[in-house]
Design a protein around this motif. Sequence first.
Motif, short mmCIF file in Angstrom:
data_model
loop_
_atom_site.label_atom_id
_atom_site.label_comp_id
_atom_site.label_asym_id
_atom_site.label_seq_id
_atom_site.Cartn_x
_atom_site.Cartn_y
_atom_site.Cartn_z
N GLY A 219 0.79 -1.21 0.00
CA GLY A 219 0.00 0.00 0.00
C GLY A 219 0.82 1.26 0.00
N ASN B 55 2.93 3.71 -6.65
CA ASN B 55 1.96 3.84 -5.57
C ASN B 55 1.18 2.54 -5.40
OD1 ASN B 55 2.66 6.60 -5.33
ND2 ASN B 55 1.12 7.19 -6.84
N SER B 56 0.50 2.42 -4.27
CA SER B 56 -0.31 1.23 -3.98
C SER B 56 0.48 -0.04 -4.24
CB SER B 56 -1.58 1.25 -4.84
OG SER B 56 -2.34 2.42 -4.61
N ARG C 49 -1.30 2.51 -11.15
CA ARG C 49 -0.54 2.56 -9.89
C ARG C 49 0.84 3.19 -10.07
NH1 ARG C 49 1.06 -2.01 -7.49
NH2 ARG C 49 1.20 -3.21 -9.43
#
Length: 121
Positions: free
Chosen positions: A15, A83-84, A66
């Motif tokens: 995450g 990201n993520s 992402r």
Amino acid sequence: QVQLVESGGGLVQAGGSLRLSCAGTGRVFSIETMGWYRQAPGEQRELVATITSGGGTEYADSVKGRFTISRDNAKNTMYLQMNSLKPEDTAVYYCNADMRSVYRGRFENYWGRGTQVTVSS
């Protein structure tokens, strides 16, 4: 001589985010398409994303939405904002580019040495 130098890898929880950088160093005259690849243990190296000198981008389906690839042509540098992050993103990430040095009249393909990205669950 010219070479590619990656930085920004590390350990992050699922995450979370990381930003990788790849700089063309030495007597660089011009850089065309640049890209990020990754290789997980026991797996083949796979394409993550590419970016042309004009800013056109392509992404692997697994990272669309992402990851964001970008570049600063004035600095001969490419970035990958991740990201993520997921545990399956864990791999060594390699920078690749078609570069021309001031000493040569043609483009050649170069690889960086890689930077480790580890995503814990």
